[in-house]
Design a protein around this motif. Structure first.
Motif, mmCIF file in Angstrom:
data_model
loop_
_atom_site.group_PDB
_atom_site.id
_atom_site.type_symbol
_atom_site.label_atom_id
_atom_site.label_comp_id
_atom_site.label_asym_id
_atom_site.label_seq_id
_atom_site.Cartn_x
_atom_site.Cartn_y
_atom_site.Cartn_z
ATOM 1 N N ILE A 176 3.111 -8.286 6.613
ATOM 2 C CA ILE A 176 2.491 -6.957 6.551
ATOM 3 C C ILE A 176 2.651 -6.223 7.881
ATOM 4 O O ILE A 176 2.898 -5.017 7.923
ATOM 5 C CB ILE A 176 1.009 -7.084 6.140
ATOM 6 C CG1 ILE A 176 0.915 -7.444 4.654
ATOM 7 C CG2 ILE A 176 0.234 -5.794 6.436
ATOM 8 C CD1 ILE A 176 -0.438 -7.878 4.190
ATOM 9 N N GLN A 221 5.905 -4.517 8.141
ATOM 10 C CA GLN A 221 6.119 -3.366 7.271
ATOM 11 C C GLN A 221 5.921 -2.066 8.037
ATOM 12 O O GLN A 221 4.961 -1.923 8.800
ATOM 13 C CB GLN A 221 5.138 -3.391 6.086
ATOM 14 C CG GLN A 221 5.397 -4.502 5.085
ATOM 15 C CD GLN A 221 4.324 -4.557 4.013
ATOM 16 O OE1 GLN A 221 3.521 -3.636 3.883
ATOM 17 N NE2 GLN A 221 4.321 -5.623 3.249
ATOM 18 N N ASN A 259 -8.260 -9.469 2.142
ATOM 19 C CA ASN A 259 -6.821 -9.654 2.001
ATOM 20 C C ASN A 259 -6.137 -8.832 3.085
ATOM 21 O O ASN A 259 -6.576 -7.710 3.384
ATOM 22 C CB ASN A 259 -6.382 -9.180 0.602
ATOM 23 C CG ASN A 259 -4.961 -9.583 0.287
ATOM 24 O OD1 ASN A 259 -4.020 -9.229 1.002
ATOM 25 N ND2 ASN A 259 -4.779 -10.305 -0.807
ATOM 26 N N GLU A 272 -3.611 -7.193 2.985
ATOM 27 C CA GLU A 272 -3.062 -5.939 2.469
ATOM 28 C C GLU A 272 -3.969 -4.756 2.824
ATOM 29 O O GLU A 272 -3.555 -3.601 2.758
ATOM 30 C CB GLU A 272 -2.860 -6.027 0.957
ATOM 31 C CG GLU A 272 -1.743 -6.996 0.564
ATOM 32 C CD GLU A 272 -1.558 -7.104 -0.933
ATOM 33 O OE1 GLU A 272 -2.260 -6.374 -1.669
ATOM 34 O OE2 GLU A 272 -0.716 -7.909 -1.378
ATOM 35 N N GLU A 273 -5.212 -5.066 3.201
ATOM 36 C CA GLU A 273 -6.140 -4.008 3.634
ATOM 37 C C GLU A 273 -5.850 -3.544 5.061
ATOM 38 O O GLU A 273 -6.358 -2.510 5.499
ATOM 39 C CB GLU A 273 -7.582 -4.520 3.575
ATOM 40 C CG GLU A 273 -8.067 -4.934 2.184
ATOM 41 C CD GLU A 273 -9.449 -5.577 2.244
ATOM 42 O OE1 GLU A 273 -10.294 -5.106 3.039
ATOM 43 O OE2 GLU A 273 -9.676 -6.566 1.517
#
Length: 429
Positions: free
Chosen positions: A273, A276, A373, A375-376
């Motif tokens: 992440i 990204q 997670n 992704e947060e």
């Protein structure tokens, strides 16, 4: 932005100066320099007062009054502070208890010394602390009746060593050389600590109180209490004093993560992440594939600089959710972003314990950012970009105030529990 390696990472970082400490986070090497605040009108007035020719006499009189008051106080409390507890530090977490929570000093200051000791008075109790390789069963005099034994029970070899200590203490209790015993235990990261059960008083043993690290299902706040992991004293992470620059300087990185990436772990997901959209360019990121237990001066300095130069510190789970990194980030005013998930093993579960994991930190209102997670994380960092420096300064102050309160509260809880348990069971006290 690769920096010096550091695996993972708790320090008296308060907003007012106290006494000399074992170390401090270095001042940031990057970012704009902010001059120290100008003195207030009141400070300027105090600094420009005319010389008082009677000042010496007044000070002597004041000191005499203070000395007399102290003598009266000592006389009135004589006999009330003769309750003595000695702490035997046979695990690195003992240094967190003594130097960070008790704010005690050790003599000598050399961390490699064979024997180190210190003392402190808290409430009605005189505490002494001994640690070092020379503290060996049967090779030092035992002249107290109350002992707190600090042990490491994280792995099989450590458990074997801990049991030898407990058998030694058991003999001292049976021969009435010791009267009361408590244990502070660095428990197994999956909360597999059954080996110590036989020594607990509730099971016919002699250990009256157990303070245990991690979210053990045994915790009942009667004879088993949760204790914090703290900072990695075994890696020489120091007691940190807050500085003006720590509070007020712009920090050049939004976040940091220096640590080991384990295959198929949430840490691997975190790294993906971070890569990204170039998020890793906003953060101080340095990873490796294999854990290295040894700390070098350079790696410790890099790690501390990363904490001090980052607004946020990313705290992914390892074998357990609780990690040294959380407390080390607090020490340097970097807000922990904690992966709030239960790890495998026998620790507290969310159905039985509403606040698990990290029950102790949550129950004391830790001002962290919790994520379920990674992704947060992008949304967290986007929000972070919008926060102005003044708001970050206030947040750092709040974090450092909270961390100091956390340690002070734990110290009072610990000493109150010992006094109420040991003193109440002292016949004739």
């Amino acid at each position: 932005m690769a920096r010096g390696p550091r695996e993972r990472s708790s320090s008296s970082a308060f907003l007012t100066p106290s006494r000399a400490r074992t170390g401090s986070c270095p001042s940031p090497a990057r970012g704009p320099h902010f001059p120290p605040p100008k003195p207030t009108d009141e400070q300027s007035t105090l600094g420009s007062e005319e010389w008082n020719p009677w000042e010496g006499d007044e000070k002597n009189e004041q000191q005499h009054r203070f000395k007399t008051s102290l003598q009266i106080l000592n006389k009135s409390t004589k006999g009330k502070r003769d309750f003595q507890v000695q702490i035997w530090g046979k695990a690195a977490i003992g240094l967190y208890l003594w130097e960070h929570i008790f704010e005690g000093l050790l003599d000598p200051t050399d961390v490699t010394a064979q024997w180190r000791e210190g003392n402190s008075v808290v409430g009605r109790t005189y505490y002494s602390f001994i640690t070092g390789p020379a503290v060996v069963p049967g090779y030092f005099s035992v002249d107290v009746k109350n002992v707190v034994l600090i042990l490491n029970g994280r792995e099989k070899a450590k458990v074997f060593y801990a049991i030898q200590w407990l058998l030694y203490v058991q003999n001292l209790v049976q021969t009435q050389k010791l009267q009361h015993v408590a244990v502070v235990l660095l428990g197994n990261e999956q909360c597999n600590n059954e080996w110590i059960n036989q020594f607990l008083k509730r099971n016919g043993g002699f250990v009256e109180l157990l303070f245990i690290i991690y979210d053990s299902p045994w915790i009942n706040d009667l004879d088993v209490f949760q204790w914090p992991l703290g900072v990695a004293t075994y890696r020489n992470f120091p007691v940190v004093e807050a500085s003006w620059s720590m509070l007020h300087n712009e920090r050049p990185y939004l976040c940091n993560f220096l640590g080991t990436i384990y295959e198929n772990s949430s840490r691997e997901a975190l790294l993906n992440i971070l890569k990204q959209d170039g998020i890793d360019k906003l953060c101080w990121v340095s990873v490796r594939e294999q854990w290295q237990p040894q700390e070098t001066n350079e790696s410790l300095k890099n790690y501390q600089e990363a904490l001090l130069q980052s607004d946020l510190t990313l705290c992914p789970v390892g074998v357990n959710t609780e990690c040294y990194r959380i407390y080390e980030a607090c020490s340097c005013g970097s807000v922990p972003v904690v992966e709030d998930v239960m790890t495998a093993g026998g620790c507290g579960n969310t159905s039985a314990h509403q606040q698990a994991p990290l029950q102790l930190l949550k129950s004391m209102g830790a001002p962290f950012i919790f994520v379920k997670n990674w992704e947060e994380l992008p949304a967290v960092l986007e929000k972070e970009k919008t926060i102005i420096l003044q708001e970050k300064i206030q947040r750092r102050k709040m974090l450092l105030h909270w961390y100091q309160h956390f340690k002070t509260e734990l110290k009072m809880r610990f000493t109150n529990i010992l006094e109420s348990s040991f003193l109440m069971n002292n016949k004739g006290y």
